[in-house]
Enzyme design. Structure first.
Site, PDB file in Angstrom:
ATOM      1  N   ARG A 111      -2.101 -42.903  21.506  1.00  0.00           N
ATOM      2  CA  ARG A 111      -2.315 -43.779  20.366  1.00  0.00           C
ATOM      3  C   ARG A 111      -1.853 -43.082  19.101  1.00  0.00           C
ATOM      4  O   ARG A 111      -0.745 -43.288  18.652  1.00  0.00           O
ATOM      5  CB  ARG A 111      -3.777 -44.174  20.252  1.00  0.00           C
ATOM      6  CG  ARG A 111      -4.020 -45.202  19.170  1.00  0.00           C
ATOM      7  CD  ARG A 111      -5.475 -45.488  19.020  1.00  0.00           C
ATOM      8  NE  ARG A 111      -6.121 -44.325  18.432  1.00  0.00           N
ATOM      9  CZ  ARG A 111      -7.200 -44.379  17.697  1.00  0.00           C
ATOM     10  NH1 ARG A 111      -7.788 -45.515  17.487  1.00  0.00           N
ATOM     11  NH2 ARG A 111      -7.716 -43.308  17.180  1.00  0.00           N
ATOM     12  N   ILE A 136      -1.923 -49.494  20.397  1.00  0.00           N
ATOM     13  CA  ILE A 136      -2.028 -49.729  18.961  1.00  0.00           C
ATOM     14  C   ILE A 136      -3.250 -50.599  18.727  1.00  0.00           C
ATOM     15  O   ILE A 136      -3.385 -51.672  19.319  1.00  0.00           O
ATOM     16  CB  ILE A 136      -0.765 -50.435  18.411  1.00  0.00           C
ATOM     17  CG1 ILE A 136       0.458 -49.547  18.632  1.00  0.00           C
ATOM     18  CG2 ILE A 136      -0.946 -50.776  16.937  1.00  0.00           C
ATOM     19  CD1 ILE A 136       1.764 -50.231  18.303  1.00  0.00           C
ATOM     20  N   ASP A 137      -4.168 -50.145  17.875  1.00  0.00           N
ATOM     21  CA  ASP A 137      -5.327 -50.961  17.514  1.00  0.00           C
ATOM     22  C   ASP A 137      -4.873 -52.085  16.601  1.00  0.00           C
ATOM     23  O   ASP A 137      -4.313 -51.829  15.537  1.00  0.00           O
ATOM     24  CB  ASP A 137      -6.366 -50.123  16.777  1.00  0.00           C
ATOM     25  CG  ASP A 137      -7.145 -49.206  17.694  1.00  0.00           C
ATOM     26  OD1 ASP A 137      -7.615 -48.177  17.217  1.00  0.00           O
ATOM     27  OD2 ASP A 137      -7.300 -49.530  18.874  1.00  0.00           O
ATOM     28  N   TYR A 138      -5.133 -53.307  17.001  1.00  0.00           N
ATOM     29  CA  TYR A 138      -4.697 -54.452  16.215  1.00  0.00           C
ATOM     30  C   TYR A 138      -5.688 -55.584  16.392  1.00  0.00           C
ATOM     31  O   TYR A 138      -6.090 -55.887  17.508  1.00  0.00           O
ATOM     32  CB  TYR A 138      -3.312 -54.905  16.670  1.00  0.00           C
ATOM     33  CG  TYR A 138      -2.834 -56.159  15.992  1.00  0.00           C
ATOM     34  CD1 TYR A 138      -2.251 -56.109  14.746  1.00  0.00           C
ATOM     35  CD2 TYR A 138      -2.997 -57.394  16.597  1.00  0.00           C
ATOM     36  CE1 TYR A 138      -1.821 -57.262  14.109  1.00  0.00           C
ATOM     37  CE2 TYR A 138      -2.571 -58.556  15.976  1.00  0.00           C
ATOM     38  CZ  TYR A 138      -1.984 -58.475  14.731  1.00  0.00           C
ATOM     39  OH  TYR A 138      -1.568 -59.611  14.105  1.00  0.00           O
ATOM     40  N   THR A 143      -4.942 -53.476  11.267  1.00  0.00           N
ATOM     41  CA  THR A 143      -4.876 -52.347  12.185  1.00  0.00           C
ATOM     42  C   THR A 143      -5.667 -51.185  11.606  1.00  0.00           C
ATOM     43  O   THR A 143      -5.860 -51.089  10.390  1.00  0.00           O
ATOM     44  CB  THR A 143      -3.410 -51.942  12.478  1.00  0.00           C
ATOM     45  OG1 THR A 143      -3.413 -50.961  13.509  1.00  0.00           O
ATOM     46  CG2 THR A 143      -2.718 -51.375  11.259  1.00  0.00           C
TER      47      THR A 143
END
Length: 158
Positions: A111, A136-138, A143
């Protein structure tokens, strides 16, 4: 025709199984709790892959010192299953990635270090392109920016 695959993600932090809600961790219990509460053995019969994520942020975790409790959890899971496992979290060096592969991980999840091209290329060179999964944090056009600890809109990232 492509068949659908079902993956079970297990989020680990500070020796506990967690869930994440709006980027905030909630502790649920230990691995025994997970096994007993959800009859994990029967669920695993229908799962195509497990994704085990180490979300611990302990200061002692460095590029070369792994989380011993996480290693024990990984060993326990791998010894009881026969499906692919992807492992992520706190992978900051080729040595840590190698340790996870030697313990039985099929792939690693990257990540925050995805931006470190040298590390990604080193892992690809040694273990192959198929060995890396990016994350990917979304959520809802936002984000997580790890270094500042803020949630940003996609427009703010540019």
């Amino acid at each position: 025709m492509t068949s659908k695959r079902l993956a079970l993600a297990i989020l680990y932090c500070d020796s506990k199984i967690c869930i994440s809600r709006n980027y905030q961790l909630q502790f649920l219990g230990d691995y025994n709790w997970l096994e007993n509460k959800f009859n994990l053995a029967s669920i695993l019969a229908h799962i195509d892959e497990i994704i085990l994520i180490n979300a611990s942020t302990d200061e002692y975790l460095t590029s070369t010192v792994p989380d011993i409790c996480f290693e024990q959890l990984l060993e326990r899971i791998i010894s009881s299953i026969r499906i692919p496992i992807t492992v992520g979290g706190n992978i900051k060096s080729l040595d840590v990635a190698g340790l996870l592969f030697r313990q039985g991980a099929d792939r690693i999840l990257l990540r925050s270090c995805l931006a470190e091209a040298k590390l990604v290329k080193d892992i690809q060179r040694v273990y192959g392109d198929q060995a890396i999964l990016g994350w990917i944090d979304y959520a809802n056009n936002h984000t997580w920016q790890e270094k500042s600890g803020k949630i940003l809109s996609i427009n703010e990232l540019n």
